[in-house]
Motif scaffolding. Structure first.
Motif, PDB file in Angstrom:
ATOM      1  N   UNK A  59      -4.397  59.019  38.644  1.00 39.06           N
ATOM      2  CA  UNK A  59      -5.265  58.586  37.550  1.00 39.06           C
ATOM      3  C   UNK A  59      -5.306  59.653  36.459  1.00 39.06           C
ATOM      4  N   UNK A  60      -5.515  60.905  36.870  1.00 37.19           N
ATOM      5  CA  UNK A  60      -5.591  61.998  35.899  1.00 37.19           C
ATOM      6  C   UNK A  60      -4.301  62.127  35.099  1.00 37.19           C
ATOM      7  N   UNK A  61      -3.167  62.045  35.788  1.00 36.47           N
ATOM      8  CA  UNK A  61      -1.881  62.175  35.099  1.00 36.47           C
ATOM      9  C   UNK A  61      -1.632  61.016  34.146  1.00 36.47           C
ATOM     10  N   UNK A  62      -2.141  59.838  34.484  1.00 42.97           N
ATOM     11  CA  UNK A  62      -1.895  58.656  33.659  1.00 42.97           C
ATOM     12  C   UNK A  62      -2.604  58.732  32.319  1.00 42.97           C
ATOM     13  N   UNK A  63      -3.786  59.354  32.281  1.00 46.23           N
ATOM     14  CA  UNK A  63      -4.579  59.322  31.048  1.00 46.23           C
ATOM     15  C   UNK A  63      -4.965  60.706  30.535  1.00 46.23           C
ATOM     16  N   UNK A  64      -4.470  61.752  31.178  1.00 45.19           N
ATOM     17  CA  UNK A  64      -4.769  63.105  30.716  1.00 45.19           C
ATOM     18  C   UNK A  64      -6.134  63.618  31.133  1.00 45.19           C
ATOM     19  N   UNK A  65      -6.645  63.121  32.266  1.00 43.80           N
ATOM     20  CA  UNK A  65      -7.937  63.586  32.778  1.00 43.80           C
ATOM     21  C   UNK A  65      -7.744  64.799  33.691  1.00 43.80           C
ATOM     22  N   UNK A  66      -8.843  65.360  34.135  1.00 43.00           N
ATOM     23  CA  UNK A  66      -8.826  66.466  35.097  1.00 43.00           C
ATOM     24  C   UNK A  66      -9.101  65.892  36.478  1.00 43.00           C
ATOM     25  N   UNK A  67      -8.222  66.115  37.463  1.00 43.14           N
ATOM     26  CA  UNK A  67      -8.515  65.655  38.822  1.00 43.14           C
ATOM     27  C   UNK A  67      -9.571  66.543  39.469  1.00 43.14           C
ATOM     28  N   UNK A  68     -10.549  65.925  40.105  1.00 44.03           N
ATOM     29  CA  UNK A  68     -11.620  66.673  40.756  1.00 44.03           C
ATOM     30  C   UNK A  68     -11.543  66.396  42.251  1.00 44.03           C
ATOM     31  N   UNK A  69     -11.181  67.424  42.999  1.00 45.17           N
ATOM     32  CA  UNK A  69     -10.988  67.306  44.448  1.00 45.17           C
ATOM     33  C   UNK A  69     -11.972  68.242  45.134  1.00 45.17           C
ATOM     34  N   UNK A  70     -12.780  67.704  46.051  1.00 41.42           N
ATOM     35  CA  UNK A  70     -13.816  68.532  46.670  1.00 41.42           C
ATOM     36  C   UNK A  70     -13.646  68.677  48.172  1.00 41.42           C
ATOM     37  N   UNK A  71     -12.581  68.125  48.754  1.00 41.16           N
ATOM     38  CA  UNK A  71     -12.383  68.269  50.197  1.00 41.16           C
ATOM     39  C   UNK A  71     -12.119  69.738  50.537  1.00 41.16           C
ATOM     40  N   UNK A  72     -12.592  70.148  51.705  1.00 39.40           N
ATOM     41  CA  UNK A  72     -12.580  71.567  52.070  1.00 39.40           C
ATOM     42  C   UNK A  72     -11.171  72.145  52.137  1.00 39.40           C
ATOM     43  N   UNK A  73     -10.228  71.371  52.651  1.00 41.68           N
ATOM     44  CA  UNK A  73      -8.858  71.878  52.795  1.00 41.68           C
ATOM     45  C   UNK A  73      -8.299  72.326  51.461  1.00 41.68           C
ATOM     46  N   UNK A  74      -8.474  71.492  50.434  1.00 42.21           N
ATOM     47  CA  UNK A  74      -7.956  71.842  49.106  1.00 42.21           C
ATOM     48  C   UNK A  74      -8.746  72.978  48.478  1.00 42.21           C
ATOM     49  N   UNK A  75     -10.044  72.987  48.724  1.00 42.62           N
ATOM     50  CA  UNK A  75     -10.892  74.029  48.117  1.00 42.62           C
ATOM     51  C   UNK A  75     -10.488  75.424  48.575  1.00 42.62           C
ATOM     52  N   UNK A  76      -9.908  75.507  49.769  1.00 39.04           N
ATOM     53  CA  UNK A  76      -9.534  76.810  50.319  1.00 39.04           C
ATOM     54  C   UNK A  76      -8.113  77.221  50.000  1.00 39.04           C
ATOM     55  N   UNK A  77      -7.443  76.424  49.214  1.00 39.39           N
ATOM     56  CA  UNK A  77      -6.085  76.797  48.780  1.00 39.39           C
ATOM     57  C   UNK A  77      -6.186  77.459  47.414  1.00 39.39           C
ATOM     58  N   UNK A  78      -5.875  78.744  47.309  1.00 39.93           N
ATOM     59  CA  UNK A  78      -6.169  79.480  46.080  1.00 39.93           C
ATOM     60  C   UNK A  78      -5.067  79.496  45.027  1.00 39.93           C
ATOM     61  N   UNK A  79      -3.872  79.003  45.347  1.00 39.28           N
ATOM     62  CA  UNK A  79      -2.744  79.196  44.438  1.00 39.28           C
ATOM     63  C   UNK A  79      -2.404  77.936  43.648  1.00 39.28           C
ATOM     64  N   UNK A  80      -2.136  78.137  42.359  1.00 39.79           N
ATOM     65  CA  UNK A  80      -1.633  77.079  41.485  1.00 39.79           C
ATOM     66  C   UNK A  80      -0.274  77.528  40.985  1.00 39.79           C
ATOM     67  N   UNK A  81       0.737  76.689  41.181  1.00 40.02           N
ATOM     68  CA  UNK A  81       2.107  77.043  40.816  1.00 40.02           C
ATOM     69  C   UNK A  81       2.537  76.242  39.594  1.00 40.02           C
ATOM     70  N   UNK A  82       2.842  76.936  38.519  1.00 39.33           N
ATOM     71  CA  UNK A  82       3.382  76.299  37.321  1.00 39.33           C
ATOM     72  C   UNK A  82       4.894  76.295  37.391  1.00 39.33           C
ATOM     73  N   UNK A  83       5.489  75.161  37.026  1.00 40.73           N
ATOM     74  CA  UNK A  83       6.950  75.029  37.110  1.00 40.73           C
ATOM     75  C   UNK A  83       7.496  74.427  35.824  1.00 40.73           C
TER      76      UNK A  83
END
Length: 248
Positions: free
Chosen positions: A107-131
């Motif tokens: 949804x975010x990619x389709x319209x340029x929104x910000x994805x909001x993810x609050x599940x614990x598994x994702x919250x504990x992943x600290x790295x964002x990789x730009x490619x």
């Protein structure tokens, strides 16, 4: 069972809903046309007809509509709530098992929104990789470059991959993300152009993409409160930069 329902609370959201439907498909619901039944009752009747829902509404409305409907994370439909301005796509219900986290990215990619993810598994992943990558690079080339940039850190520490809209459908990049179960966040080139943070501008990227760089600004925009811990490295047609969330 049709895959996705798009629930509008007000007719003012119709243009946004139609833009989503054009990009993602799905069935539009216009509950105000049924004046004899409350929207909450209509939604309850339709709830199990889809495996995924996009609700264009305030989160409070979504929560009230869901009262008494959610039963089990393994069987509940995925629910993503999108505000009427199209700014935030919130994974609300069935994030992992139902696929709401991935739907939020779509949804975010389709319209340029910000994805909001609050599940614990994702919250504990600290790295964002730009490619950033040249056309036609393989998933293997991307994997090799990312591994070099991680320098001993693991892919399971990566929250998301970020790139520009011009690379949204690059086969090798899409395949890499699918193989490693990594969400791909797409940023508009105009957004990156407005915030062109680069340690060293690339003449090739400027000439071919119209930007001074891709991987660094994408990582920094996606990880807006993070720190650039790996400036751009380039390997075999793939450029990688890594941001770490400094508040984790």
């Amino acid at each position: 069972m049709t895959d996705c329902g798009i629930w509008l609370v007000r007719p003012e959201s119709e243009a946004l809903a139609l833009a989503l439907q054009e990009q993602l498909g799905g069935v539009l619901y216009r509950p105000w046309l049924d004046t004899a039944t409350t929207q909450k009752q209509q939604f309850a009747a339709a709830y199990r007809q889809h495996t995924q829902w996009i609700m264009i509404a305030a989160s409070g409305i979504a929560v009230r509509f869901l009262e008494g409907l959610a039963q089990d994370k393994h069987s509940d439909p995925a629910i993503v709530v999108l505000d009427e301005a199209g700014r935030f796509a919130v994974s609300l219900l069935a994030g992992h098992e139902g696929g709401a986290n991935r739907l939020a990215y779509r949804v975010a990619n389709a319209i340029g929104a910000v994805p909001v993810i609050t599940t614990a598994t994702e919250a504990l992943k600290p790295l964002i990789v730009g490619i950033g990558c040249r056309k036609g690079v393989t998933a293997e080339q991307i994997a090799t470059a990312v591994k070099q940039a991680l320098d001993g850190r693991q892919l399971n520490e990566v929250r998301e991959i970020a790139t520009i809209d011009l690379k949204a459908n690059e086969p090798g990049l899409v395949e890499f993300c699918e193989l490693h179960d990594l969400p791909l966040r797409i940023l508009a080139s105009a957004t990156v152009a407005a915030r062109p943070w680069v340690t060293k501008a690339s003449d090739w990227v400027q000439q071919n993409v119209g930007l001074p760089g891709v991987c660094e600004p994408c990582a920094l925009i996606a990880g807006s409160r993070g720190k650039l811990i790996v400036p751009k490295i380039a390997l075999d047609g793939v450029a990688v930069a890594i941001v770490e969330d400094t508040l984790m």
